[in-house]
Design a protein around this motif. Structure first.
Motif, short mmCIF file in Angstrom:
data_model
loop_
_atom_site.label_atom_id
_atom_site.label_comp_id
_atom_site.label_asym_id
_atom_site.label_seq_id
_atom_site.Cartn_x
_atom_site.Cartn_y
_atom_site.Cartn_z
N ARG A 293 2.99 9.87 -9.62
CA ARG A 293 2.20 10.18 -10.82
C ARG A 293 1.49 11.52 -10.69
O ARG A 293 1.45 12.31 -11.64
N GLU A 294 0.95 11.76 -9.49
CA GLU A 294 0.27 13.03 -9.26
C GLU A 294 1.23 14.21 -9.41
O GLU A 294 0.89 15.23 -10.02
N VAL A 295 2.44 14.04 -8.83
CA VAL A 295 3.43 15.11 -8.94
C VAL A 295 3.79 15.36 -10.40
O VAL A 295 3.89 16.51 -10.86
N GLU B 54 0.83 -1.20 0.00
CA GLU B 54 0.00 0.00 0.00
C GLU B 54 0.87 1.26 0.00
O GLU B 54 0.55 2.23 -0.68
N ARG B 55 1.96 1.23 0.80
CA ARG B 55 2.86 2.39 0.81
C ARG B 55 3.50 2.57 -0.57
O ARG B 55 3.65 3.71 -1.04
N ARG B 56 3.89 1.45 -1.20
CA ARG B 56 4.50 1.53 -2.52
C ARG B 56 3.52 2.09 -3.55
O ARG B 56 3.86 2.95 -4.36
N LYS B 57 2.29 1.58 -3.49
CA LYS B 57 1.26 2.07 -4.42
C LYS B 57 0.96 3.54 -4.17
O LYS B 57 0.78 4.32 -5.10
N HIS B 58 0.91 3.92 -2.86
CA HIS B 58 0.66 5.32 -2.53
C HIS B 58 1.80 6.20 -3.02
O HIS B 58 1.57 7.30 -3.54
#
Length: 697
Positions: free
Chosen positions: A463-465, A453-457
């Protein structure tokens, strides 16, 4: 036929023996078996683990409920209690009577009484300690009552007969604690410790070993109840009440089969128990003591070696899982150890929704992280994550339809959260150790899930950045383009204004100047008609000058308000162009446009009308300022030839860029679209949040 077995947890001999009796009978009858461990949880409608024996998941034909080991279920006594949890599915109870349901019961009263009398009369013991089971457990209460009743019956005959009761909860650790409490109170050992089951008796043995080096230490007689296999291998071998556990399990399955076949079955089936006298009570032992048989002695040694090997394996699995950070590492650890555990069928399932309480009963989603069937790893499940639990179970069996292994479900629990389960078939010697392995798997899976989950986050944030950076770059480029366009527009506006002054006002003034010189040079006096002509020319020049001033900044926006200014603009447009222009203002009185908003809206409408006059060949124009849900919409619509770019290519013309820029200045959305059936619509939408709540003039 598929039968579910519900019990507490397969980590001690009593439950393992009952389960093995059920399993062996199921194999001989060709019946599929699924065992559900309730993990010391109370069976209620709201308890998530109670859902799993339901028909929706495993399509069970019936349930065998080993009530004698399920703690905290004293109120689980009627058929209605069962149907409230699992519906109308047939149920057979083992060890405890449930009204309206066939029950396999053990006749223990005579055996318990016989054991206590043997201790009093044969061995002359007078000081007793009785360690009972859980407070609300029916078997514990029954055995305690029989012990107490027998002791009270013999007290009139033996004045020095005394006893004390302690609570042991059926576990070794609880029995050790109970012994400690007793010794703190009495300071001397009793003559005999009578335990409500064999596990607690073995716990008393361990208490003796822990304190054997203390001054004044003296072991005493010990008895148990159940006659688990380990009882005869203890030193000294344990005197106990033998319950035919395998026979109990086999009988419960036979009874369930008869129920499903529609046969009439008795509501109560009793199986007799008997006392087995061995060395722990002071007797010489019996023929089943391991010391009397070399083969049994060797079997005990083999069990000890296997136990030590499995304990080391549990430790190594825990260490390996502690270092793993990925699901690949978890699979590797499991794959390396399954052969040594002798497990051909094994699966790790993760509950993908994360919350069993909110999960729909018919569609429990699971991630099959690792699946092994008939000794082969099933890699196709790796490519098909997240499927309903029932679908997984059916596919798991379809892989090898010729074998019907008895599968056991063990939950993977971290804290109070159930994150998944393991699904396995194992030898009875391995079953107790799988409870420890499940704990290691649960913590490893939880850590790896959190890492995933941390990796995906982190990937999401990256991606957002990147997207935001791209948007900022694009926005900055657009801003630079707009700024360049604004400078170009400003220069063009100045050029157009300069041209208008030169070509119109200056020419008019030059004409007036020439006319005045002409009048001054004539010999005759200036006539009235000549002065009127001069006055008319000056008036027209003045009117034109005012129009230019108005076009530069409409002063009436401040003096008359936006509604009147737009009305005048539309009337002026109609008078100058000959195009019919209808104007509509629908804004309520409580709305106020600030100065910047007024000017930019006015200019956008003015530019739109200019484009209509220049390009549209329209006969009618409609201008409106109307409120809509949470916004104000300004429209300029014509019935002309439709929208055509002012410049070739994809770039917008000067007028359109000017309107778009002004819309951006006031935070409004700007759209130019075709108007059906023909013509063009220029639309400006402004959020009501940007408008002030003041009276508009």
């Amino acid at each position: 036929m598929r039968i579910g077995v519900v019990l507490n947890i397969l980590d001690e001999e009593y439950q393992i023996s009952v389960y093995k009796g059920i399993e062996q009978k199921a194999q001989s009858l060709g019946i599929e078996l699924v065992c559900f461990q309730q993990e010391n949880a109370k069976i209620t409608e709201d308890e998530p683990v109670s859902r799993f024996p339901r028909k929706e998941y495993f399509d069970l034909d019936g349930i065998i409920l080993v009530t004698s080991v399920i703690t905290g279920n004293a109120d689980f006594t009627t058929k209605d209690d069962v149907e409230r949890i699992w519906g109308k599915i047939p149920v057979v109870s083992v060890g405890q009577k449930i009204e309206g349901i066939p029950s396999v019961l053990i006749e223990t009263e005579d055996s318990m009484k016989q054991l206590v009398e043997h201790l009093i009369l044969t061995h002359n013991y007078r000081k007793f300690l009785f360690i009972s089971g859980a407070e609300d457990h029916p078997d514990a209460e029954e055995r305690e009552q029989i012990f107490t009743k027998t002791m009270e019956a013999y007290k009139p005959w033996f004045s020095d007969l005394q006893y004390k009761l302690k609570r042991g909860y059926f576990t070794e650790v609880a029995a050790i604690r109970a012994m400690g409490e007793y010794m703190d109170e009495e300071s001397k050992f009793p003559d005999v410790v009578v335990c409500a089951n064999d596990n607690m008796a073995i716990g008393v043995y361990k208490y003796f070993k822990i304190h054997c080096n203390k001054p004044g230490f003296k072991e005493c007689a010990v008895t148990g109840f159940d006659d688990i296999p380990q009882a005869r291998f203890e030193i000294p071998s344990l005197t106990t009440v033998h319950q035919p556990l395998n026979e109990i399990g086999a009988k419960s399955l036979e009874l369930m089969k008869e129920v499903l076949e529609g046969k009439n079955v008795p509501q109560e089936v009793f199986i007799e128990s008997r006392v087995v006298y061995r060395k722990s009570c002071g007797c010489k032992g019996s023929k089943d003591d391991f010391a009397t048989d070399e083969d049994q002695f060797r079997a005990m040694q083999a069990n000890y070696v296997q136990s030590e090997t499995l304990l080391r394996m549990v430790s190594h699995i825990g260490q390996d899982l502690n270092y793993g950070e990925t699901f690949g590492a978890l699979k590797y650890v499991v794959r390396q150890n399954l052969n040594e555990l002798g497990m051909n069928n094994f699966a790790i399932l993760r509950f993908s929704n994360g919350d069993l309480k909110s999960s729909h009963l018919k569609n429990m989603p699971v991630d099959p992280l690792f699946v092994r069937r008939s000794g082969n790893e099933c890699y196709e499940f790796d490519r098909e994550m997240k499927m309903p639990l029932g679908q997984f179970y059916r596919r798991f069996y379809d892989i090898d339809p010729h074998t019907k292994p008895a599968m056991i479900l063990k939950f993977l629990i971290v804290g109070n959260e159930i994150i998944g389960c393991i699904f396995y078939e194992a030898d009875e010697n391995v079953l107790p150790y799988l409870s420890s392995i499940a704990i290691n798997l649960a913590h490893g899976l939880n850590r790896m899930t959190m890492a995933e989950e941390r990796r995906k986050h982190s990937e999401f944030l990256e991606r957002e950045v990147n997207e935001r950076t791209k948007e900022l770059v694009e926005a900055n480029n657009r801003r630079m383009e707009v700024e360049a366009e604004v400078l170009r527009i400003s220069e063009l506006e100045r050029q157009r204004f300069s041209n208008d002054l030169h070509d119109d006002i200056c020419q008019r003034l030059a004409g007036i100047s020439m006319l005045c010189r002409s009048y001054s040079n004539q010999d005759t006096p200036v006539e009235k008609s000549q002065m009127l002509e001069l006055a008319q020319l000056i008036g027209e020049t003045l009117q034109t000058t005012r129009q230019y001033a108005h076009n530069s900044y409409p002063v009436e926006l401040e003096s008359l308000g936006m509604n009147h200014s737009l009305s005048n603009l539309c009337n002026s447009f109609a008078a100058q162009s000959g195009i019919n222009c209808q104007y509509e203002w629908g804004m309520p009185k409580g709305v106020h446009f600030d100065k910047i908003q007024k000017l930019n809206i006015f200019r956008i409408i003015q530019e739109a009308l200019h484009n209509i006059l220049k390009h549209s060949k329209a006969k009618n124009v409609w201008v409106s300022v109307m409120p809509e849900t949470r916004k104000t919409v300004i429209k300029v619509i014509d019935d002309g030839v439709g929208f055509v770019n002012e410049e070739s290519g994809n770039s917008k013309g000067l007028g359109l860029n000017s309107m778009q820029y002004r819309a951006n200045q006031i935070g409004a959305s700007f759209v130019i679209k075709s108007n059906k059936p023909h013509g063009t619509c220029v639309q400006l939408s402004l959020s009501n949040k940007l408008l002030e709540d003041k009276n508009e003039k």
